[in-house]
Design a protein around this motif. Structure first.
Motif: not given
Length: 336
Positions: A159-161, A60-64, A193-200
């Motif tokens: 960094l970026v998403k 789970d990569s970190k947000p910006l 998975t950050k690319m997917l709409p359901a990543d949350k």
């Protein structure tokens, strides 16, 4: 004790016992190089696997702007690696070296990881006018060490998403005025998975990680050498790449689990440098920068780990299965 400290710091310079190296030179540069290659290869291999680990503790990569600072430690074991702790020394492959007991017969001797002690060899001049006997070096296991350690500081920033950049660092450390070691590395992690709409909503994250590590060390043994010369030293360089696919859980509040499948590749170069003057009947000239011992390593690795989150403070531990398996632990401070 000085040798143990150096090995724990650099984890490959088992030639740091200068007297052993000097003894081997009595047999000539070619014999010394041949022995050094066989003796150091398993130590170099284990060291490469050791410093290649610890690049991630979650997919789970970190947000910006999210960051994490970690203290990473690795313990790469070889207790049950008998095939890496000894090698078969055949006197027929050497120009001048032979065993005191049972001459001309091949025999197992210790590598830099091993524990075979008391193996006596000799070098003899023409017509028996010169003969010198000495004992081959043993390895780490004879010092009751069955693992190779490594450690460093590591930082990660989002960094970026989905993209996370990483760096690791060990400042240049000096031991006893004649040994130095330093490490740096850089890596990237991308959370698909950050690319997917359901990543949350998804209970897992899936990411790719790539990391590069370089370790450099130097040991100057001019003052302890018994061979006349100058600037006598060993310089070592280890370069490794780790390519991994990682999956981790994301929805458990305090504890999460992660695992990865990867490929490790690396190379070590250990250079014997300086000037060495004549000694013995076969080593009769001044030699400058006698030889380099190189080792290429590659292999598949897999790991399983867990991470505990306690607010700003986190702990993680993992076990990596590869040619040389490694236990990695981390103390982490961060903000997501």
């Amino acid at each position: 004790m000085k040798k143990i400290v150096l090995l724990m710091a650099l984890a490959s310079i088992t030639l740091g016992r200068a007297q052993d190296l000097n003894d081997l030179f009595v047999s000539g540069v070619a014999d010394a190089e041949r022995f050094a290659n066989a003796y150091l290869a398993p130590v170099s291999e284990a060291s490469i696997y050791s410093i290649s680990n610890g690049w991630y503790n979650s997919a789970d990569s970190k947000p910006l702007g999210g960051f994490e600072i970690s203290i990473i430690g690795n313990m790469t074991g070889f207790k049950n690696k008998d095939d890496k702790k000894a090698f078969l020394l055949n006197p027929a492959d050497y120009d001048n070296l032979n065993f005191v007991q049972n001459p001309d017969e091949p025999r197992l001797v210790a590598t830099g990881l091993g524990d075979i002690e008391g193996v006596e060899v000799y070098v003899e001049g023409q017509n028996g006018l010169f003969r010198e006997e000495f004992e081959l070096p043993s390895g780490l296991a004879s010092e009751n060490l069955n693992f190779i350690p490594s450690g460093y500081l590591q930082g990660s920033v989002g960094l970026v998403k989905g993209l996370e950049v990483k760096a690791r660092f060990l400042p240049k450390i000096k031991f006893d005025d004649d040994a130095k070691i330093g490490l740096f590395g850089a890596g990237l992690q991308y959370d698909f998975t950050k690319m997917l709409p359901a990543d949350k909503v998804l209970p897992v994250a899936i990411a790719a990680v790539i990391g590069y590590t370089k370790l450099d060390g130097e040991y100057d043994f001019t003052d302890s050498s018994t061979i006349n010369g100058s600037d006598q030293r060993i310089e070592a360089s280890f370069k490794t790449w780790n390519f991994s696919a990682v999956v981790s859980t994301t929805k458990i509040p305090v504890i999460n689990f992660y695992g990865g499948l990867g490929y490790i590749t690396g190379k070590s170069d250990i250079d014997l440098l300086g000037t060495y003057e004549a000694r013995g009947p076969f080593f009769t000239e001044t030699v400058v920068d006698p030889f380099t011992v190189s080792k290429d390593v590659s292999g598949v690795s897999a790991n399983l780990g867990t991470k505990i989150k306690l607010g700003f403070f986190r702990l993680n531990a993992e076990y990596n299965i590869s040619e040389f398996s490694t236990f990695t632990f981390g103390i982490n401070f961060g903000f997501r």
